[in-house]
Motif scaffolding. Structure first.
Motif, PDB file in Angstrom:
ATOM      1  N   ASP A 183     -36.191  30.688 -20.276  1.00 25.20           N
ATOM      2  CA  ASP A 183     -36.545  31.019 -21.652  1.00 25.20           C
ATOM      3  C   ASP A 183     -35.784  30.186 -22.671  1.00 25.20           C
ATOM      4  OD1 ASP A 183     -38.321  32.953 -20.857  1.00 25.20           O
ATOM      5  OD2 ASP A 183     -36.822  34.559 -20.902  1.00 25.20           O
ATOM      6  N   SER A 184     -34.866  29.325 -22.187  1.00 27.56           N
ATOM      7  CA  SER A 184     -33.973  28.683 -23.145  1.00 27.56           C
ATOM      8  C   SER A 184     -34.057  27.164 -23.219  1.00 27.56           C
ATOM      9  CB  SER A 184     -32.529  29.082 -22.815  1.00 27.56           C
ATOM     10  OG  SER A 184     -32.190  28.625 -21.521  1.00 27.56           O
ATOM     11  N   LYS A 185     -34.931  26.523 -22.436  1.00 36.86           N
ATOM     12  CA  LYS A 185     -34.974  25.058 -22.475  1.00 36.86           C
ATOM     13  C   LYS A 185     -36.411  24.575 -22.340  1.00 36.86           C
ATOM     14  CE  LYS A 185     -32.449  21.159 -20.578  1.00 36.86           C
ATOM     15  NZ  LYS A 185     -31.433  20.749 -19.615  1.00 36.86           N
ATOM     16  N   ILE A 186     -36.814  23.694 -23.260  1.00 36.35           N
ATOM     17  CA  ILE A 186     -38.137  23.083 -23.230  1.00 36.35           C
ATOM     18  C   ILE A 186     -37.956  21.573 -23.333  1.00 36.35           C
ATOM     19  CG2 ILE A 186     -40.366  22.869 -24.386  1.00 36.35           C
ATOM     20  CD1 ILE A 186     -39.881  25.689 -25.526  1.00 36.35           C
ATOM     21  N   ILE A 187     -38.609  20.840 -22.446  1.00 35.56           N
ATOM     22  CA  ILE A 187     -38.513  19.381 -22.445  1.00 35.56           C
ATOM     23  C   ILE A 187     -39.909  18.801 -22.645  1.00 35.56           C
ATOM     24  CG2 ILE A 187     -37.856  17.329 -21.131  1.00 35.56           C
ATOM     25  CD1 ILE A 187     -36.006  19.203 -19.481  1.00 35.56           C
ATOM     26  N   TYR A 188     -40.029  17.970 -23.673  1.00 35.57           N
ATOM     27  CA  TYR A 188     -41.268  17.228 -23.924  1.00 35.57           C
ATOM     28  C   TYR A 188     -41.004  15.786 -23.523  1.00 35.57           C
ATOM     29  CZ  TYR A 188     -42.358  21.084 -27.142  1.00 35.57           C
ATOM     30  OH  TYR A 188     -42.598  22.305 -27.696  1.00 35.57           O
ATOM     31  N   LYS A 189     -41.880  15.208 -22.703  1.00 36.91           N
ATOM     32  CA  LYS A 189     -41.770  13.797 -22.337  1.00 36.91           C
ATOM     33  C   LYS A 189     -43.035  13.097 -22.801  1.00 36.91           C
ATOM     34  CE  LYS A 189     -38.636  14.316 -18.517  1.00 36.91           C
ATOM     35  NZ  LYS A 189     -38.376  14.101 -17.107  1.00 36.91           N
ATOM     36  N   PHE A 190     -42.845  11.937 -23.411  1.00 35.75           N
ATOM     37  CA  PHE A 190     -43.958  11.171 -23.951  1.00 35.75           C
ATOM     38  C   PHE A 190     -44.103   9.869 -23.187  1.00 35.75           C
ATOM     39  CE2 PHE A 190     -42.020  13.700 -27.313  1.00 35.75           C
ATOM     40  CZ  PHE A 190     -43.103  14.476 -27.701  1.00 35.75           C
ATOM     41  N   HIS A 191     -45.338   9.419 -23.048  1.00 33.93           N
ATOM     42  CA  HIS A 191     -45.601   8.148 -22.403  1.00 33.93           C
ATOM     43  C   HIS A 191     -45.029   7.034 -23.277  1.00 33.93           C
ATOM     44  CE1 HIS A 191     -47.925   4.677 -20.999  1.00 33.93           C
ATOM     45  NE2 HIS A 191     -47.989   5.337 -19.855  1.00 33.93           N
ATOM     46  N   PRO A 192     -44.348   6.051 -22.675  1.00 34.13           N
ATOM     47  CA  PRO A 192     -43.834   4.940 -23.485  1.00 34.13           C
ATOM     48  C   PRO A 192     -44.953   4.325 -24.323  1.00 34.13           C
ATOM     49  CG  PRO A 192     -42.988   4.801 -21.252  1.00 34.13           C
ATOM     50  CD  PRO A 192     -44.018   5.912 -21.258  1.00 34.13           C
ATOM     51  N   ASN A 193     -44.653   4.013 -25.537  1.00 38.55           N
ATOM     52  CA  ASN A 193     -45.574   3.419 -26.514  1.00 38.55           C
ATOM     53  C   ASN A 193     -46.662   4.382 -27.002  1.00 38.55           C
ATOM     54  OD1 ASN A 193     -44.178   0.949 -26.219  1.00 38.55           O
ATOM     55  ND2 ASN A 193     -45.402   0.506 -24.409  1.00 38.55           N
TER      56      ASN A 193
END
Length: 120
Positions: A7-17
């Motif tokens: 409940d305490s950590k959210i990670i967003y990862k985006f494609h390079p560029n």
């Protein structure tokens, strides 16, 4: 890509560029946000923001409303890659801002020359 850890950590990862601002990831925890970047004109590679609950006694101008709660920004740290067009002594490596109810402070650390015998 979104990853939720408990409940305490959210990670967003985006494609390079994918993003114009060069953001690669954003990690949210209860009291901080950590962002990573690549290929930026200003050489920014990461940003860390720390928060605490409340509005800082009404004196902190950096107050956000999140899900109906107020949180105050207490620290912002930005880290920069080496800019080869600047002298190392004039090229900021880390800039940290502290926001307190009574005063604001900024500390800057600079990159070292390649020939420096001091290493971090």
């Amino acid at each position: 890509e979104l990853t939720k850890i408990g409940d305490s950590k959210i990670i967003y990862k985006f494609h390079p560029n994918q993003r114009k601002d060069g953001m690669l990831s954003r990690t949210w925890t209860e009291n901080c946000i950590f962002e990573t970047y690549q290929n930026r004109d200003d050489f920014l590679i990461s940003r860390l923001m720390r928060f605490k609950s409340g509005d800082g006694g009404g004196k902190n101008p950096f107050v956000l409303k999140l899900d109906g709660n107020e949180i105050s920004l207490t620290m912002l740290t930005e880290k920069y890659a080496r800019n080869p067009s600047k002298d190392a002594g004039a090229d900021v490596e880390t800039r940290t801002h502290w926001t307190r109810a009574t005063k604001r402070e900024v500390m800057q650390e600079y990159h070292l020359d390649d020939s420096s015998i001091i290493r971090k």
